[in-house]
Structure formats: C-alpha cells, structure tokens
Write a protein that holds these residues in place. Structure first.
Motif, short mmCIF file in Angstrom:
data_model
loop_
_atom_site.label_atom_id
_atom_site.label_comp_id
_atom_site.label_asym_id
_atom_site.label_seq_id
_atom_site.Cartn_x
_atom_site.Cartn_y
_atom_site.Cartn_z
N ALA A 12 0.83 -1.20 0.00
CA ALA A 12 0.00 0.00 0.00
C ALA A 12 0.87 1.25 0.00
O ALA A 12 1.90 1.29 0.64
CB ALA A 12 -0.91 0.01 1.23
N PRO A 13 0.43 2.30 -0.71
CA PRO A 13 1.17 3.56 -0.66
C PRO A 13 1.02 4.21 0.71
O PRO A 13 0.06 3.95 1.43
CB PRO A 13 0.51 4.41 -1.75
N THR A 14 1.95 5.10 1.06
CA THR A 14 1.89 5.74 2.37
C THR A 14 0.71 6.69 2.49
O THR A 14 0.39 7.14 3.58
CB THR A 14 3.20 6.50 2.68
N THR A 15 0.04 7.00 1.38
CA THR A 15 -1.15 7.84 1.45
C THR A 15 -2.39 7.03 1.81
O THR A 15 -3.44 7.58 2.07
CB THR A 15 -1.39 8.56 0.11
N ASP A 16 -2.27 5.72 1.85
CA ASP A 16 -3.39 4.85 2.21
C ASP A 16 -3.67 4.99 3.70
O ASP A 16 -2.78 4.82 4.52
CB ASP A 16 -3.01 3.39 1.87
N PRO A 17 -4.92 5.29 4.08
CA PRO A 17 -5.24 5.43 5.49
C PRO A 17 -4.90 4.19 6.32
O PRO A 17 -4.63 4.30 7.51
CB PRO A 17 -6.76 5.68 5.50
N ALA A 18 -4.86 3.03 5.70
CA ALA A 18 -4.55 1.79 6.43
C ALA A 18 -3.13 1.76 6.97
O ALA A 18 -2.83 1.04 7.91
CB ALA A 18 -4.79 0.58 5.53
N VAL A 19 -2.22 2.54 6.38
CA VAL A 19 -0.83 2.53 6.86
C VAL A 19 -0.48 3.78 7.65
O VAL A 19 0.68 4.01 7.97
CB VAL A 19 0.17 2.34 5.69
N LYS A 20 -1.48 4.58 8.00
CA LYS A 20 -1.22 5.81 8.75
C LYS A 20 -0.47 5.53 10.05
O LYS A 20 0.37 6.30 10.46
CB LYS A 20 -2.54 6.51 9.04
N GLY A 21 -0.75 4.42 10.69
CA GLY A 21 -0.14 4.11 11.97
C GLY A 21 1.11 3.26 11.88
O GLY A 21 1.47 2.61 12.86
N HIS A 22 1.81 3.27 10.74
CA HIS A 22 2.97 2.39 10.58
C HIS A 22 4.08 2.70 11.58
O HIS A 22 4.80 1.80 12.01
CB HIS A 22 3.49 2.41 9.14
N ALA A 23 4.22 3.95 11.99
CA ALA A 23 5.30 4.31 12.93
C ALA A 23 5.02 3.71 14.31
O ALA A 23 5.92 3.13 14.94
CB ALA A 23 5.44 5.83 13.01
N ALA A 24 3.78 3.83 14.77
CA ALA A 24 3.42 3.26 16.08
C ALA A 24 3.51 1.74 16.05
O ALA A 24 4.01 1.13 17.00
CB ALA A 24 2.01 3.70 16.48
N LEU A 25 3.06 1.12 14.97
CA LEU A 25 3.14 -0.33 14.86
C LEU A 25 4.60 -0.78 14.85
O LEU A 25 4.98 -1.71 15.57
CB LEU A 25 2.43 -0.82 13.59
N GLY A 26 5.42 -0.12 14.05
CA GLY A 26 6.84 -0.46 14.01
C GLY A 26 7.49 -0.35 15.38
O GLY A 26 8.27 -1.22 15.78
N SER A 27 7.15 0.68 16.10
CA SER A 27 7.69 0.87 17.44
C SER A 27 7.29 -0.27 18.38
O SER A 27 8.12 -0.80 19.12
CB SER A 27 7.20 2.21 18.00
N ARG A 28 6.02 -0.66 18.32
CA ARG A 28 5.55 -1.78 19.16
C ARG A 28 6.26 -3.09 18.81
O ARG A 28 6.55 -3.90 19.68
CB ARG A 28 4.04 -1.95 19.03
N LEU A 29 6.53 -3.30 17.53
CA LEU A 29 7.22 -4.51 17.11
C LEU A 29 8.68 -4.52 17.56
O LEU A 29 9.22 -5.57 17.94
CB LEU A 29 7.17 -4.65 15.58
N LEU A 30 9.32 -3.37 17.54
CA LEU A 30 10.76 -3.28 17.79
C LEU A 30 11.14 -3.15 19.26
O LEU A 30 12.22 -3.61 19.66
CB LEU A 30 11.35 -2.11 17.01
N GLU A 31 10.30 -2.55 20.08
CA GLU A 31 10.68 -2.30 21.47
C GLU A 31 11.09 -3.57 22.22
O GLU A 31 12.13 -3.57 22.90
CB GLU A 31 9.59 -1.56 22.24
N PRO A 32 10.33 -4.67 22.15
CA PRO A 32 10.74 -5.86 22.91
C PRO A 32 12.09 -6.44 22.45
O PRO A 32 12.79 -7.05 23.23
CB PRO A 32 9.63 -6.87 22.66
N LEU A 33 12.44 -6.20 21.21
CA LEU A 33 13.68 -6.74 20.66
C LEU A 33 14.89 -5.85 20.94
O LEU A 33 15.98 -6.35 21.20
CB LEU A 33 13.56 -6.94 19.15
N PHE A 34 14.69 -4.53 20.87
CA PHE A 34 15.83 -3.62 20.87
C PHE A 34 15.74 -2.46 21.85
O PHE A 34 16.66 -1.65 21.92
CB PHE A 34 16.05 -3.07 19.46
#
Length: 188
Positions: free
Chosen positions: A65-87
């Motif tokens: 999906a392009p970054t203009t797609d409303p479905a990916v608006k929260g990619h930064a928060a999701l990425g953060s949640r995925l990465l915090e337990p690891l790093f």
C-alpha cells in the motif's frame, strides 16, 4: 504477537524489489540508505538500527500500500511496538516519532517542505499535516526528540535512485549484524 529478527530479515528480503511508496527506490534500498547515512554521521548503533527499520510497521501491515493509504497511517506506532521488545526504547522511540518529526519540521522550518519529494508531501496530509504550537511543544519534550529529527532527515535523504552499493544479501547481512549488536547491548 511474536516478532523476531528473522521476521525482520524476511520482510526486507521480500521488499528487496518492491518500490518504496511511490519513490524511485526499493524498500530495502531506502532502508539501507537511511542506515548508511546514520552510520556515516557517527550515530549510535541504536539510531543506525532505527534508521534501517523505521518503516518496518509499513512492511508488516500493508507492504504494497502507498503511504497515502489510510490503512498505513499508523505504521510508525506499529513499528515501534514490534521493535521495542527486541531492541529497547533507543530504537523503538525514534521509529515511533519519525512521522511526527516530519510534521514538526514542516511546521517549524519553512524551507523543509520544499525539500520533500512529491510523495512525501502527499503523505503529509494523510499523516495530519502541520502541528499546532502545543503539539510542537509536546514533541520537543519527548525523550527521543533529537534522534527522531535526525532519523527523519535521513529518511528524506534516503531516496536516491542508484545508490545501493552492495548486493541484497550483503545488505541483509549488514542488517542482521547490526540487529545482533544492538540486541547484545540490550541484554548486558
């Protein structure tokens, strides 16, 4: 949700030939360029890794999906949640804040928006546009404010067509080595 470094490598392997959100580079080339810019700037290993992985939430949730797609608006928060337990927070927080950093820079630096790609300008609207004065003040008080600003600048610069100096496998090996180094620091 269980997420591992093997999942990250798999996502970037899959993204090696997919174009990054309307830009002229692939997702892997963009990630590598951002990480390389961080490395050349003498950034900490954590910030180098955050620069590599700032769009992992986009790849995990809606990879095509392009970054203009409303479905990916929260990619930064999701990425953060995925990465915090690891790093830890030194990686996850700049990732969480990198979209807010773009909004902050557009609001506080008149020349910044003129340097953004057309795709980045389009996505700015979907990401909320300019910040209010109170939102700017709140952002400036974030613990990883400076790191998020720096990551954002590398994110904007990491869109160079033809700047991918190594093979896909070498890039993935670099990423894996960096993840191992940062994870080892989190344990000690």
């Amino acid at each position: 949700m269980h997420f591992s470094t093997a999942d990250i490598i798999g996502l970037y392997r899959q993204a090696a030939h997919r174009i990054h959100s309307g830009e002229r580079v692939t997702h892997l080339a963009h990630a590598w360029q951002c990480g390389r810019l961080a490395e050349k700037s003498g950034a900490s290993l954590e910030l180098q890794l955050a620069s590599w992985l700032h769009d992992v939430g986009h790849l995990w949730s809606q990879p095509s999906a392009p970054t203009t797609d409303p479905a990916v608006k929260g990619h930064a928060a999701l990425g953060s949640r995925l990465l915090e337990p690891l790093f830890g927070l030194a990686v996850s927080e700049p990732v969480r804040l990198h979209v807010l950093a773009k909004r902050y820079l557009v609001t506080t630096r008149a020349s910044y928006a003129r340097k953004l790609s057309p795709q980045s300008l389009r996505s700015l609207t979907h990401q909320g546009g300019h910040l209010s004065e109170d939102e700017c003040d709140d952002f400036e008080r974030q613990a990883f404010f400076a790191e998020a600003i720096q990551l954002r600048i590398w994110d904007d610069l990491g869109q160079k067509d033809g700047w991918f100096e190594i093979t896909i496998q070498d890039a993935l090996d670099q990423l894996e080595g960096l993840m191992q180094s940062v994870a080892a620091q989190c344990v000690t």
